[in-house]
Design an enzyme around this catalytic site. Structure first.
Site, PDB file in Angstrom:
ATOM      1  N   ARG A 139       0.849  -1.188   0.000  1.00 34.21           N
ATOM      2  CA  ARG A 139       0.000   0.000   0.000  1.00 34.21           C
ATOM      3  C   ARG A 139       0.884   1.237   0.000  1.00 34.21           C
ATOM      4  NH1 ARG A 139      -4.294  -1.877   4.712  1.00 34.21           N
ATOM      5  NH2 ARG A 139      -5.157  -3.687   3.603  1.00 34.21           N
ATOM      6  N   ARG A 172      11.540   5.356   4.124  1.00 36.37           N
ATOM      7  CA  ARG A 172      11.768   6.805   4.142  1.00 36.37           C
ATOM      8  C   ARG A 172      12.434   7.261   5.436  1.00 36.37           C
ATOM      9  NH1 ARG A 172       6.084   9.182   2.987  1.00 36.37           N
ATOM     10  NH2 ARG A 172       7.180  11.124   3.424  1.00 36.37           N
ATOM     11  N   ASP A 227       2.409   4.922  -0.215  1.00 40.38           N
ATOM     12  CA  ASP A 227       1.873   6.188   0.272  1.00 40.38           C
ATOM     13  C   ASP A 227       1.729   7.208  -0.854  1.00 40.38           C
ATOM     14  OD1 ASP A 227       1.738   5.325   2.896  1.00 40.38           O
ATOM     15  OD2 ASP A 227       3.710   6.104   3.428  1.00 40.38           O
TER      16      ASP A 227
END
Length: 255
Positions: free
Chosen positions: A50, A202, A52
């Site tokens: 999923r 990230r 972002d």
């Protein structure tokens, strides 16, 4: 109903992420809308990751159930026709067993993060890489990254909104490429694991950038990991440079 796997390529810039969201454009919605142009009653689809808002993919995998027995090539061609002009493309389609699940059958995921160091703003790579102004120390970043490889509690490197039941994961690989580009340098971070936590990649890249810039030492990465405290993480880098590049299964559905 026959089940199909789809390998999907997309530019994440216009989307609020993969997952369907009320009132916002999503990659899932774009693909499901195209599927329902072929079969109005087609059910929803599931994906391996999923991603972002703003995150890209060149190897996302989703599965769908359809009433008709489609030729996989014709299915991919029809979907690509109906996906236009969205920056989403079906690279391949394959018939798969009924128990295949894009998310739960996956045994490995690979991500790439692109970071460009140059004084001038990005033009062709706008939205496709994270830009910083000054060159980074790739050796120091590799030394810091080495502390993260293996089986660890990654509480420090996951979002407080992460829904995973456990912060414990095995990170199989982090490699960092450095290459010269006109008037700057590009750094490519390759990460490989069975699965990742929300914002883990990230968070890791943002922390390693601080090491490369000299604000952190490589050992500071180890200390942050061992703290198991989100507050000790470095900055979370923007989504622009992140790509889901590959999802692997016990048997490659697209082979």
């Amino acid at each position: 109903m026959p089940r199909y796997a789809l390998k999907i390529d997309y530019h994440g810039g216009p989307f609020a992420g993969w997952q369907r969201q009320s009132g916002q454009a999503s990659v899932q919605e774009a693909v499901e809308t195209a599927l329902r142009r072929l079969e109005p009653d087609a059910p929803g689809i599931a994906a391996a990751g999923r991603t972002d808002a703003g995150v890209h993919a060149i190897g996302q995998v989703a599965h769908c159930d359809l009433a008709k027995d489609w030729d996989p090539f014709r299915l991919s061609e029809a979907l690509n026709f109906h996906l236009k002009p969205a920056p989403v493309a079906v690279l391949a389609a394959a018939r798969v067993p009924d128990d295949f699940h894009a998310r739960f059958s996956a045994v490995e995921r690979r991500y790439l993060f692109r970071l460009i160091a140059r004084r001038a703003p990005l033009t062709h790579d706008t939205g496709l890489a994270w830009r910083v102004l000054n060159p980074l120390d790739a050796g120091a970043m590799r030394e810091g990254a080495a502390h993260l490889v293996g089986y660890h509690d990654f509480t420090t490197f996951r979002s407080t909104l992460c829904q995973s039941k456990s912060p414990v994961k095995t990170l199989d690989e982090i490699t960092i490429e450095e290459r010269e580009i006109p008037h700057g340098r590009e750094y490519r971070f390759h990460l490989r694991a069975r699965s990742f936590l929300h914002n883990q990649v990230r968070s890791i890249v943002g922390t390693l950038e601080r090491v490369g810039a000299g604000s952190w030492s490589p050992d500071d990465v180890k200390a942050a990991l061992e703290a198991r405290d989100r507050a000790t993480c470095g900055p979370v880098c923007p989504p622009d440079g992140l790509y889901l590049t590959q999802v692997s299964y016990p048997e490659d559905p697209f082979a």
